[in-house]
Design a protein around this motif. Structure first.
Motif, mmCIF file in Angstrom:
data_model
loop_
_atom_site.group_PDB
_atom_site.id
_atom_site.type_symbol
_atom_site.label_atom_id
_atom_site.label_comp_id
_atom_site.label_asym_id
_atom_site.label_seq_id
_atom_site.Cartn_x
_atom_site.Cartn_y
_atom_site.Cartn_z
ATOM 1 N N UNK A 133 22.667 -59.713 -32.512
ATOM 2 C CA UNK A 133 22.619 -60.236 -31.139
ATOM 3 C C UNK A 133 22.953 -59.151 -30.129
ATOM 4 N N UNK A 134 23.958 -58.345 -30.449
ATOM 5 C CA UNK A 134 24.358 -57.276 -29.541
ATOM 6 C C UNK A 134 23.239 -56.241 -29.400
ATOM 7 N N UNK A 135 22.627 -55.866 -30.513
ATOM 8 C CA UNK A 135 21.533 -54.879 -30.475
ATOM 9 C C UNK A 135 20.367 -55.402 -29.634
ATOM 10 N N UNK A 136 20.033 -56.668 -29.808
ATOM 11 C CA UNK A 136 18.942 -57.259 -29.013
ATOM 12 C C UNK A 136 19.309 -57.291 -27.532
ATOM 13 N N UNK A 137 20.569 -57.590 -27.240
ATOM 14 C CA UNK A 137 21.018 -57.623 -25.843
ATOM 15 C C UNK A 137 20.949 -56.228 -25.224
ATOM 16 N N UNK A 138 21.358 -55.204 -25.971
ATOM 17 C CA UNK A 138 21.312 -53.829 -25.454
ATOM 18 C C UNK A 138 19.873 -53.433 -25.141
ATOM 19 N N UNK A 139 18.929 -53.840 -25.983
ATOM 20 C CA UNK A 139 17.522 -53.511 -25.746
ATOM 21 C C UNK A 139 16.993 -54.122 -24.456
ATOM 22 N N UNK A 140 17.619 -55.197 -23.992
ATOM 23 C CA UNK A 140 17.167 -55.859 -22.762
ATOM 24 C C UNK A 140 17.710 -55.189 -21.497
ATOM 25 N N UNK A 141 18.652 -54.264 -21.660
ATOM 26 C CA UNK A 141 19.226 -53.589 -20.498
ATOM 27 C C UNK A 141 18.243 -52.593 -19.903
#
Length: 197
Positions: A133-141
């Motif tokens: 979840x964190x990796x996917x969230x970082x990709x959205x930044x």
């Protein structure tokens, strides 16, 4: 290390001509050999990233040159050459050089970045739900926040070092990191809310 703030336009045939100039800035055969390996491994990727932003081969070559000079200033921090951490680092540096060049030329605050996924491409994370979840969230930044997080927490540079690499103040680095964390919290909160539906 000699003054590295000159501008040289590199032609395609000139790639090989630039390497001896960079090597002359380093002490010791081990450092020179390591830099040559980095140069040969990443110069084409760096050109591709810069050209994707600038859409001009000559300017992209200038951005690559500026990026290599920045890398030389922090070369003692570069570890293994053929690893995702080093790949991510060189992409961040060249992308920022290209963005700065684009902004200086266009005096325009927004830059379309086609290469935003490069930093995370190929990186292997443990497959736990939280990390995923964190990796996917970082990709959205946006790229500027993603880059700040990577330089701080993956590359482990200080705020002062990041400021020097990106050509911004330490205050701006702190603000980017704070905004990135707030944006991540918001993305994760929204996704948790959506998962509950």
């Amino acid at each position: 290390m000699q003054n590295m703030h000159w501008k040289t336009q590199v032609t395609k045939e000139g790639w090989a001509e630039m390497l001896p100039i960079y090597l002359a800035m380093l002490d010791g055969d081990d450092e020179k050999s390591k830099f040559e390996s980095l140069y040969l491994t990443y110069r084409k990727l760096m050109f591709h990233v810069a050209n994707g932003i600038l859409n001009d081969e000559g300017l992209a070559e200038d951005a690559v040159h500026q990026a290599f000079l920045k890398i030389l200033e922090n070369f003692d921090k570069v570890g293994e050459i053929s690893c995702h951490k080093t790949r991510s680092y060189v992409v961040i540096i060249v992308r920022n050089a290209a963005i700065n060049m684009y902004n200086r030329r266009k005096r325009h605050p927004a830059v379309p970045i086609e290469e935003a996924a490069f930093c995370a491409a190929g990186e292997k994370l443990e497959r736990t739900d939280d990390l995923d979840s964190l990796a996917k969230a970082v990709l959205k930044l946006p790229a500027i926040y993603k880059d700040a997080l990577k330089l701080k927490y993956v590359q482990e540079f200080s705020n002062a070092e990041i400021a020097g690499m990106l050509g911004i103040s330490e205050t701006a680095v702190r603000k980017r990191l704070e905004r990135a964390r707030r944006m991540l919290e918001e993305i994760l909160r929204r996704e948790d809310f959506c998962d509950e539906d």
